[in-house]
Scaffold this motif. Structure first.
Motif, PDB file in Angstrom:
ATOM      1  N   HIS A 156       0.841  -1.201   0.000  1.00  0.00           N
ATOM      2  CA  HIS A 156       0.000   0.000   0.000  1.00  0.00           C
ATOM      3  C   HIS A 156       0.880   1.257   0.000  1.00  0.00           C
ATOM      4  CE1 HIS A 156      -3.427  -2.420   2.118  1.00  0.00           C
ATOM      5  NE2 HIS A 156      -3.490  -2.539   0.799  1.00  0.00           N
ATOM      6  N   ILE A 157       1.908   1.247   0.855  1.00  0.00           N
ATOM      7  CA  ILE A 157       2.791   2.403   0.963  1.00  0.00           C
ATOM      8  C   ILE A 157       3.616   2.567  -0.317  1.00  0.00           C
ATOM      9  CG2 ILE A 157       4.829   3.287   2.162  1.00  0.00           C
ATOM     10  CD1 ILE A 157       3.647   2.072   4.739  1.00  0.00           C
ATOM     11  N   ALA A 158       4.229   1.481  -0.769  1.00  0.00           N
ATOM     12  CA  ALA A 158       5.086   1.565  -1.961  1.00  0.00           C
ATOM     13  C   ALA A 158       4.298   2.035  -3.176  1.00  0.00           C
ATOM     14  CB  ALA A 158       5.733   0.209  -2.228  1.00  0.00           C
ATOM     15  N   ASP A 159       3.113   1.497  -3.360  1.00  0.00           N
ATOM     16  CA  ASP A 159       2.296   1.910  -4.502  1.00  0.00           C
ATOM     17  C   ASP A 159       1.906   3.383  -4.398  1.00  0.00           C
ATOM     18  OD1 ASP A 159       2.462  -0.671  -5.441  1.00  0.00           O
ATOM     19  OD2 ASP A 159       0.417  -1.235  -4.876  1.00  0.00           O
ATOM     20  N   ALA A 160       1.618   3.842  -3.182  1.00  0.00           N
ATOM     21  CA  ALA A 160       1.185   5.220  -2.991  1.00  0.00           C
ATOM     22  C   ALA A 160       2.289   6.211  -3.316  1.00  0.00           C
ATOM     23  CB  ALA A 160       0.712   5.421  -1.553  1.00  0.00           C
ATOM     24  N   VAL A 161       3.542   5.825  -3.091  1.00  0.00           N
ATOM     25  CA  VAL A 161       4.655   6.759  -3.323  1.00  0.00           C
ATOM     26  C   VAL A 161       5.376   6.482  -4.635  1.00  0.00           C
ATOM     27  CG1 VAL A 161       4.953   7.090  -0.849  1.00  0.00           C
ATOM     28  CG2 VAL A 161       6.344   5.367  -2.018  1.00  0.00           C
TER      29      VAL A 161
END
Length: 270
Positions: A156-161
């Motif tokens: 979730h974090i990696a995709d968001a950034v």
């Protein structure tokens, strides 16, 4: 093969490596990225990171220290448990909203090392519990569930950034999908004995077979399944955690009722 008969899988080294990767991502963020929206509901990147800190601290409190005061009662309707868990998670994220990016990242670095030290002492063959896999489960699957929790939120974090997933084979994702497969026999609906279903999660096929006591799970593709569900690896983790997927990436065949049951399987608490 029943879950209790499955060989122990030790994912603790993957947990350690995945946590190091998450901390490296968080270390590199600026305030704009920290506030980026994610696919984890209405949570932003910082909220997901704070939730992961809650995961670590709760695990240490319950398992290492024996303090189970934070547990939510499960002796009621499943919907009530899910609502209570969602509310608890939200209270933590809101309450920790004032923690800075650096504080959260440093605390995750500390809590991750403490979780590693604790998990190094556990008996992977001991009894435990994984709700989406039917309840009673060996400890190794519970530890693997911890891996899936952290990996999915890390995505979730990696995709968001804008950090792309690794190219080619991803051993952690493969282990996550192998863990998720245990949700299928636990959640499939009723069917006649000897019914077989085929499920492909990435490049791994599974045979799910019905007998008098329920569904069994074995590796390999069945010869003449009553229904199949085939998902590439990226679609699989998204589908099994309730995220949006491209309809064309979900390939099914066979009995409509079994297909509908397969599509409803989730490897998270929902």
């Amino acid at each position: 093969m029943r879950l209790g008969e499955a060989p122990v899988r030790d994912v603790r080294s993957l947990l350690t490596a995945g946590r190091a990767d998450l901390v490296a991502v968080l270390d590199a963020l600026d305030d704009t990225a920290w506030a980026a929206p994610t696919e984890a509901g209405h949570w932003r990147v910082g909220d997901v990171a704070r939730h992961l800190l809650d995961d670590d601290l709760g695990l240490l409190s319950r398992q290492r220290d024996g303090d189970r005061s934070g547990l939510i009662p499960v002796d009621g309707p499943p919907e009530a448990f899910v609502a209570a868990l969602d509310a608890k998670n939200e209270r933590w994220v809101v309450g920790a909203a004032g923690l800075s990016r650096r504080v959260v990242t440093d605390l995750l670095r500390w809590s991750g090392a403490e979780v590693d030290r604790h998990l190094a002492t556990v008996d992977l063959g001991a009894p435990s519990h994984v709700s989406w896999a039917g309840g009673a489960a060996p400890r190794w699957l519970d530890v693997a569930r911890e891996l899936t929790e952290r990996w999915v939120h890390g995505r979730h974090i990696a995709d968001a950034v804008g950090r792309p997933p690794p190219e080619g084979a991803d051993p952690v994702r493969a282990e996550v999908l192998r863990t998720f497969a245990w949700a299928v026999p636990a959640q499939l609906g009723p069917a006649p004995e000897r019914t077989t279903v085929g499920v492909a999660l990435g490049d791994q096929w599974w045979t799910v077979r019905r007998d008098a006591d329920g569904w069994d799970l074995d590796e390999g593709r069945p010869a003449a399944p009553s229904a199949t569900l085939a998902l590439d690896a990226e679609t699989a983790w998204r589908q099994l955690t309730g995220l949006a997927v491209a309809p064309a990436a979900v390939r099914t065949t066979g009995d409509p009722d079994l297909v509908a049951s397969l599509l409803a399987v989730r490897s998270i608490i929902v």
